[in-house]
Design an enzyme around this catalytic site. Structure first.
Site, short mmCIF file in Angstrom:
data_model
loop_
_atom_site.label_atom_id
_atom_site.label_comp_id
_atom_site.label_asym_id
_atom_site.label_seq_id
_atom_site.Cartn_x
_atom_site.Cartn_y
_atom_site.Cartn_z
N SER A 1 0.82 -1.21 0.00
CA SER A 1 0.00 0.00 0.00
C SER A 1 0.86 1.27 0.00
O SER A 1 1.62 1.51 -0.91
CB SER A 1 -0.95 -0.04 1.19
OG SER A 1 -1.91 0.99 1.13
N ASP B 1 -1.17 1.23 -3.95
CA ASP B 1 -2.00 0.21 -4.58
C ASP B 1 -3.34 0.75 -5.03
O ASP B 1 -4.22 -0.01 -5.42
CB ASP B 1 -2.17 -1.00 -3.66
CG ASP B 1 -2.99 -0.70 -2.41
OD1 ASP B 1 -3.06 0.48 -2.01
OD2 ASP B 1 -3.57 -1.64 -1.84
N ASP C 1 -2.65 6.18 -3.60
CA ASP C 1 -1.51 5.59 -2.88
C ASP C 1 -0.94 4.46 -3.72
O ASP C 1 -1.34 4.27 -4.88
CB ASP C 1 -1.91 5.14 -1.48
CG ASP C 1 -2.86 3.95 -1.49
OD1 ASP C 1 -3.54 3.74 -2.52
OD2 ASP C 1 -2.96 3.24 -0.49
N ASP D 1 -5.96 2.06 -3.62
CA ASP D 1 -7.23 1.83 -2.95
C ASP D 1 -7.64 3.01 -2.08
O ASP D 1 -8.68 2.97 -1.42
CB ASP D 1 -7.22 0.53 -2.15
CG ASP D 1 -6.27 0.55 -0.95
OD1 ASP D 1 -5.47 1.50 -0.84
OD2 ASP D 1 -6.32 -0.39 -0.14
#
Length: 450
Positions: free
Chosen positions: A101, A244, A242, A246
């Site tokens: 992340s 990833d 960010d 999400d």
């Protein structure tokens, strides 16, 4: 039962130290065994962000899955929500996202999704952990039953089309100048493409991943580069994802950051007016600003609070029938479309509200005046956290000082050895002093116990 590998959002740690090829191999084998069912060829899809260690972990997991008879479809760099969506869309038995992340590139992680596209329950994660610690060699497939692996190249276009279809067909962003910062992460291809196809003039940042620059001075946790670019090109709006993709934050045309609380307020009101809310409330965590709660109350909506973590928000939404929720950090869950937070989908919702309103982002996305909020951390040596009982006594006394218009939240982090102390109230000086005093008292307890 204490879990050995899984945290609040999958397995995460330093690459090649905690997240080793050996562990990745075993996770693939164990997860494959748990989800191997029926008499069909079982399939798993694997996506990843742009970290250098993703190659190592992906290869090890492929070996693990194929060794227990699971076929593997490799997606390459793709957002976490895209992996969740494609797990369902491609009728796979499970999905894997290799990402840490918003963490720096030295870290990595493994997130697992069931065939419904949702993250795994605690019970299923415990089953996987038991198998990891067991004798997996006894459960391997025969030579004739080994799995196969192949790369799928068409999924980026499929996700872009899916994202576009979450908006009404008559919505486009023609005439809107958008800066999008993809954090040199998993959204570096799909986010600019989706915005461009919807008619926006797109200026891209963080779209040159090299394996080590993910989240480095870019992305939702480092919005300074986005702010500068918004000013430089006189953009109407900035979007920061960010690593990833999400989560999302927005920067308005004045360079002011708009956090997840404001975004939830905008989406909540928009969906309320369009009669899209399944219930007259949204779901957020204990960290969301008191100003959000009061704003929603003023327009006839409730706020349901959960523990910190998007998985807890989603669990509450599913259990109680809510379809909008999220976190102050920018994890926004729109469960009519997605099974996890989706930064791109959330940004598209915000831009559609701005376009219909015909007003600048600074007006549309300043839904409420937030209460002063102070967040500080107390870091302790691993394994030496102050006891919950000793901290509770400090917290009770501090809450009285904040009064009825204040809140105090003290909680251990789920990912690092820190205790987070968040104070909130109508007087910044009082809030700051209370938080500092709580940190000092916790420090005394920690030093005495060391």
């Amino acid at each position: 039962m204490t879990r050995s590998y899984f945290g609040t959002d999958g397995i995460r740690g330093r690459a090649n130290t905690v997240i080793t090829p050996e562990l990745a191999l075993k996770v693939g084998q164990a997860a494959g065994l748990v989800f191997r069912r029926g008499d069909h060829r079982n399939r798993v899809i694997i996506g990843k962000d742009t970290r250098l260690s993703g190659y190592m972990i992906e290869t090890a997991m492929i070996a693990g899955f194929t060794s227990v008879g699971i076929d593997v479809l490799q997606l390459g760099p793709m957002p976490t929500p895209a992996v969740a969506m494609l797990t369902r869309s491609m009728r796979c038995d499970m999905g894997v996202m290799i990402s840490a992340s918003h963490n720096p590139y030295e870290d990595n992680g493994i997130k697992l999704f069931g065939p419904d596209g949702y993250k795994l329950s605690d019970e299923v994660e415990r089953q996987i952990e038991e198998l990891i610690d067991g004798d997996l060699a006894l459960r391997l497939a025969s030579a004739s039953d080994l799995g196969r692996a192949k790369r799928i190249d068409s999924v980026h276009a499929r996700y872009v089309e899916f994202a576009k279809r979450t908006l009404p067909r008559d919505v486009d962003f023609d005439g809107m100048r958008v800066v999008v910062d993809c954090a040199n992460g998993a959204g570096y291809r799909v986010a600019p493409e989706a915005l461009w196809e919807l008619g926006a003039e797109v200026i891209s940042l963080g779209v040159e991943p090299d394996g080590t620059n993910i989240n480095r001075d870019v992305g939702s946790t480092s919005p300074e580069a986005l702010i500068r670019k918004v000013h430089e090109v006189r953009a109407d709006v900035g979007i920061a994802l960010d690593g990833d993709a999400d989560r999302v934050i927005i920067v308005d045309e004045k360079g002011q950051v708009v956090d997840g609380d404001q975004l939830m307020a905008v989406i909540g009101r928009s969906w309320q007016e369009a009669e899209l809310l399944s219930k007259p409330a949204i779901v957020a965590t204990i960290m969301s600003n008191l100003g959000l709660e009061k704003y929603l109350s003023g327009i006839g909506l409730g706020l349901e609070r959960t523990a910190v973590g998007d998985r807890y928000v989603l669990e509450h939404m599913r259990r109680n029938g809510y379809n909008v929720g999220g976190e102050q950090s920018g994890h926004i869950i729109l469960s009519d479309y997605a099974t996890t937070g989706d930064g791109l989908l959330s940004a598209l919702q915000i831009l559609s509200v701005v376009q219909r309103a015909g007003r600048p982002v600074s007006e549309v996305c300043r839904a409420f005046e937030p209460f002063p909020q102070v967040l500080k951390n107390y870091r302790y040596a691993r394994g030496a956290a102050p006891s919950a009982e000793s901290v509770d006594a400090i917290v009770d006394a501090a809450r009285d000082r904040l009064g009825k218009n204040g809140r105090l939240v003290v909680r251990p982090s789920g990912t690092e050895p820190v205790i987070r102390v968040m104070g909130e109230g109508d007087n910044l000086d009082v809030v700051t002093q209370v938080v500092d005093d709580v940190i000092a008292e916790i420090g005394k307890i920690g030093r005495a116990a060391a």
